[in-house]
Design a protein around this motif. Sequence first.
Motif, short mmCIF file in Angstrom:
data_model
loop_
_atom_site.label_atom_id
_atom_site.label_comp_id
_atom_site.label_asym_id
_atom_site.label_seq_id
_atom_site.Cartn_x
_atom_site.Cartn_y
_atom_site.Cartn_z
N ARG A 1 -4.60 5.53 -1.91
CA ARG A 1 -4.03 6.28 -3.04
C ARG A 1 -4.93 7.47 -3.38
NH1 ARG A 1 -2.69 3.10 -8.62
NH2 ARG A 1 -3.09 4.77 -10.09
N ARG B 1 6.25 8.34 -5.99
CA ARG B 1 5.59 8.52 -7.27
C ARG B 1 6.28 9.60 -8.10
NH1 ARG B 1 1.56 4.94 -8.87
NH2 ARG B 1 1.10 6.60 -10.34
N ASP C 1 5.90 4.92 -10.51
CA ASP C 1 6.74 4.92 -9.31
C ASP C 1 8.20 5.07 -9.73
OD1 ASP C 1 5.16 4.50 -6.85
OD2 ASP C 1 4.48 2.71 -7.90
N ASP D 1 7.77 -6.89 2.70
CA ASP D 1 7.18 -5.75 2.00
C ASP D 1 7.05 -6.14 0.54
OD1 ASP D 1 6.27 -3.27 1.26
OD2 ASP D 1 8.14 -2.21 1.62
N HIS D 2 5.93 -5.84 -0.08
CA HIS D 2 5.78 -6.14 -1.51
C HIS D 2 5.00 -5.04 -2.18
CE1 HIS D 2 2.14 -7.81 0.14
NE2 HIS D 2 1.90 -8.71 -0.77
N TRP D 3 5.43 -4.77 -3.42
CA TRP D 3 4.97 -3.56 -4.12
C TRP D 3 3.99 -3.91 -5.23
CZ3 TRP D 3 7.67 -2.13 -9.10
CH2 TRP D 3 7.15 -0.96 -9.65
N TRP D 4 2.86 -3.24 -5.23
CA TRP D 4 1.93 -3.42 -6.35
C TRP D 4 0.97 -2.27 -6.45
CZ3 TRP D 4 -2.95 -6.40 -5.32
CH2 TRP D 4 -3.09 -6.77 -3.97
N GLN D 5 0.10 -2.36 -7.43
CA GLN D 5 -0.79 -1.26 -7.78
C GLN D 5 -2.16 -1.81 -8.17
OE1 GLN D 5 1.37 0.15 -11.29
NE2 GLN D 5 2.29 1.73 -9.99
N THR D 6 -3.14 -0.93 -8.13
CA THR D 6 -4.48 -1.31 -8.61
C THR D 6 -4.37 -1.89 -10.03
OG1 THR D 6 -5.41 0.49 -7.33
CG2 THR D 6 -6.80 -0.41 -9.07
N GLY E 1 0.84 -1.20 0.00
CA GLY E 1 0.00 0.00 0.00
C GLY E 1 0.86 1.24 0.00
N GLU E 2 2.03 1.12 0.57
CA GLU E 2 3.03 2.18 0.62
C GLU E 2 4.33 1.47 0.99
OE1 GLU E 2 3.00 4.37 4.42
OE2 GLU E 2 1.42 2.98 5.04
N ARG E 3 5.45 2.15 0.83
CA ARG E 3 6.71 1.54 1.23
C ARG E 3 6.73 1.41 2.75
NH1 ARG E 3 11.74 4.20 2.64
NH2 ARG E 3 13.48 2.75 2.42
N VAL F 1 11.42 0.98 -4.01
CA VAL F 1 10.42 1.91 -4.56
C VAL F 1 10.44 3.16 -3.70
CG1 VAL F 1 7.99 2.19 -5.17
CG2 VAL F 1 9.04 -0.08 -5.25
N ASN G 1 0.13 8.87 -1.02
CA ASN G 1 -0.36 7.71 -0.29
C ASN G 1 -0.66 8.10 1.14
OD1 ASN G 1 -0.51 4.69 -0.34
ND2 ASN G 1 0.74 5.18 -2.15
P1 AMP Z 1 -2.90 1.34 -5.16
O1 AMP Z 1 -3.15 1.38 -6.63
O2 AMP Z 1 -3.95 2.04 -4.37
O3 AMP Z 1 -2.64 -0.04 -4.68
O4 AMP Z 1 -1.59 2.18 -4.92
C1 AMP Z 1 -0.44 1.85 -5.64
C2 AMP Z 1 0.70 2.73 -5.24
O5 AMP Z 1 0.98 2.57 -3.85
C3 AMP Z 1 1.97 2.35 -5.94
O6 AMP Z 1 2.08 2.91 -7.23
C4 AMP Z 1 3.02 2.87 -4.98
O7 AMP Z 1 3.21 4.24 -5.14
C5 AMP Z 1 2.39 2.59 -3.64
N1 AMP Z 1 2.81 1.30 -3.09
C6 AMP Z 1 2.04 0.22 -2.91
N2 AMP Z 1 2.75 -0.77 -2.30
C7 AMP Z 1 4.00 -0.29 -2.12
C8 AMP Z 1 5.21 -0.83 -1.55
N3 AMP Z 1 5.24 -2.04 -1.02
N4 AMP Z 1 6.32 -0.06 -1.57
C9 AMP Z 1 6.29 1.19 -2.10
N5 AMP Z 1 5.17 1.76 -2.62
C10 AMP Z 1 4.04 1.03 -2.63
#
Ligand code: AMP
Length: 635
Positions: A507, A496, A481, A389-394, A368-370, A493, A502
């Motif tokens: 978001r 943005r 990102d 921690d894992h990074w993703w987006q809608t 959701g955020e770093r 990451v 965030n």
């Molecule tokens: P959302 O689409 O609401 O899930 O938000 C996606 C955005 O949240 C991403 O483009 C990042 O900017 C941020 N985000 C989500 N997870 C992470 C993470 N684990 N580390 C860094 N940023 C993240």
Amino acid sequence: MTNTTYAAAHAASLATPEEYWANAAAGIDWERPWDTVFDAGTGPFGRWFAGARLNTCVNCLDRHVAAGRGEQAALIWDSAMTGTVKTFSYTQLLARTEKVAGALAALGVARGDRVVIYMPMVPEAAIAMLACARIGAIHSVVFGGFAASELASRIADAKPRVIVSASCGLEPGRVVKYKPLLDAAIEMSPHKPDACLILQREAAHADMVAGRDHDFAAAVAAAAPHGPVSVAATDPLYILYTSGTTGRPKGVVRDHGGHAVALHQSMAMIYGLQPGDVFWTASDVGWVVGHSYIVYAPLLAGCTSVMYEGKPVGTPDAGAFWRVCAQHRVKVLFTAPTAMRAIRQQDPEGTLAADYDLSVLEAIFLAGERCDPPTAIWLAGLLGKPIVDHWWQTETGWPITAGFRGFGLFPTKPGSGGRASTGYDLHALDDDGHVLPRGSSGNLSVRLPLPPGCAPTLWQNDEGYVAAYIADFPGWYRSGDAGMIDADGDVWVMGRTDDIINVAGHRLSTGSMEEVLASHPDVAECAVFGAHDELKGQSPVGLVVLKAGVTRPDAEICAELVRLVRDRIGPVAAFKDARVVARLPKTRSGKILRATIRRIADGEPYTVPPTIEDAGVLDDIARVFNIVARPTSGG
Ligand code: AMP
Ligand code: COA
């Protein structure tokens, strides 16, 4: 999978993607196999599993009942707000879903029709989603913390035949009446639904509009169970609106086939979960995390999903998460770092965690955020469990980077989001679109095609998709990102590259908040930025320049601005700080220097941009925040 290493699997997924994803697709029941695993000729970058047919709901429910899992818990609803726990076995969840599907069909909903779901965290929200999937309808869930006008813009774009909603949501200390918001949104939208299905909750009774509104319980009781409808793998399962850079929400589309394959695979590969395991994602069904990991993925994999109505703190205390983990024997917890910061703030020694038996809990995933390293380190020390921690987006629907329990590659380095998931050919690009060497920061981008599960397009807007994600770097998906991939392949990451911020893992677009502020009659111009916030990560701050001749007190105008954002965007914007300034710092070409404003407000050193129109404005900004300006050069 445990016999394969991460590196081998990731390399295979990029070298022979069709073979890789055809193998992964064996985890899904298909009515008809695909003609081609990947059809490069359709849509903005191609479509996965073209020609195949399936039903997502059958894969989530019916097949597990048929395989003998009927008595296993599918969904455990734990409401700290009402003190209720309700468990649905796979058999029960299927029976409820069949009936809700029947109720929707009785209201005229058919394959391809849209259904907006505007609901709090109640099991009926998940059941309504599954019911849509069952009949091939396309759901669009709208988060309950949005205001009526945000809901209205989504209704106008998705054009639902039916809206499913509830009388109220429950926030600590207040009952949020959904129905007046829904009525106002329908009034505002040029498109009107044929019908609304309203779940009456005890805390507030909704007044019904005769001829349009139907009682959820009565309609479901009267409905005939509905069987599954066959859909194409490339048909949309849902639309989920998310903040875009323009202030106009983007309708992210998810298809059936790729989504089912990617999510099913992720359960073992990333989270290390097997059928029968209990997974708890503490998010909201209104966000992508909730779609993927409260509803679809755990059920696709035959796991038990916990759905929680409550907060990490205050419902009743900072031990709530540990209580839920212990009570429901949660094996993996997934939440946002902000929730952990909230718990840490109230219980820094973790004494409440010690009250519960957390021996079953194996790992915590954050997104959701770093996740700031101090929080990750505190949590790992407190629980003695891996923190990932894992990074993703809608847009992607599942993790772009992660730690992989299925490969034994976890936890992630504190502050890093882990390595690229299979199918993601991830690189940092410079602003001209050239691949940067490892260790250099740039625009994190994925070489096309995106893997299955990622949005193939925006709702009825292929051009918008190309413009938003592909046009800047043709052949690539630009994530929006910025970050760096280190020598080990771990991804960092860092924020943005656009106007998205965030706030508590939510978001939000500062552009849309600026639109609201600019609509106030006394405001000449404005800038909104995300200031550092100890709890929420970032919180929005608005600076406004008033029109000449305005003599009303600043405090009065600022209070109106705060109210305006809450009324137009919603409480979730958490916009509580508006300040009047004489001027905004700008470049000579008139561009507002938002990044410099943010650095000043956060007390960080900053460089005076050479293109600035008048460097003296920066000192004014520092004064507004009672901060000593810290220019590092040129000023
Ligand atoms: P959302 O689409 O609401 O899930 O938000 C996606 C955005 O949240 C991403 O483009 C990042 O900017 C941020 N985000 C989500 N997870 C992470 C993470 N684990 N580390 C860094 N940023 C993240
Ligand atoms: N319906 C109506 N209002 C809602 C809402 C909903 N579903 N969700 C949040 N709100 C309201 C809150 O009540 C709050 O209102 P207030 O200004 O009157 O207090 C406002 O929106 C802001 O909410 P939030 O930013 O969440 O702040 P909070 O103080 O209520 O809670 C946390 C802070 C950290 C405890 C909370 O944000 C949290 O648990 N976050 C987890 C994040 C998460 O689930 N992210 C999803 C992606 S993984």
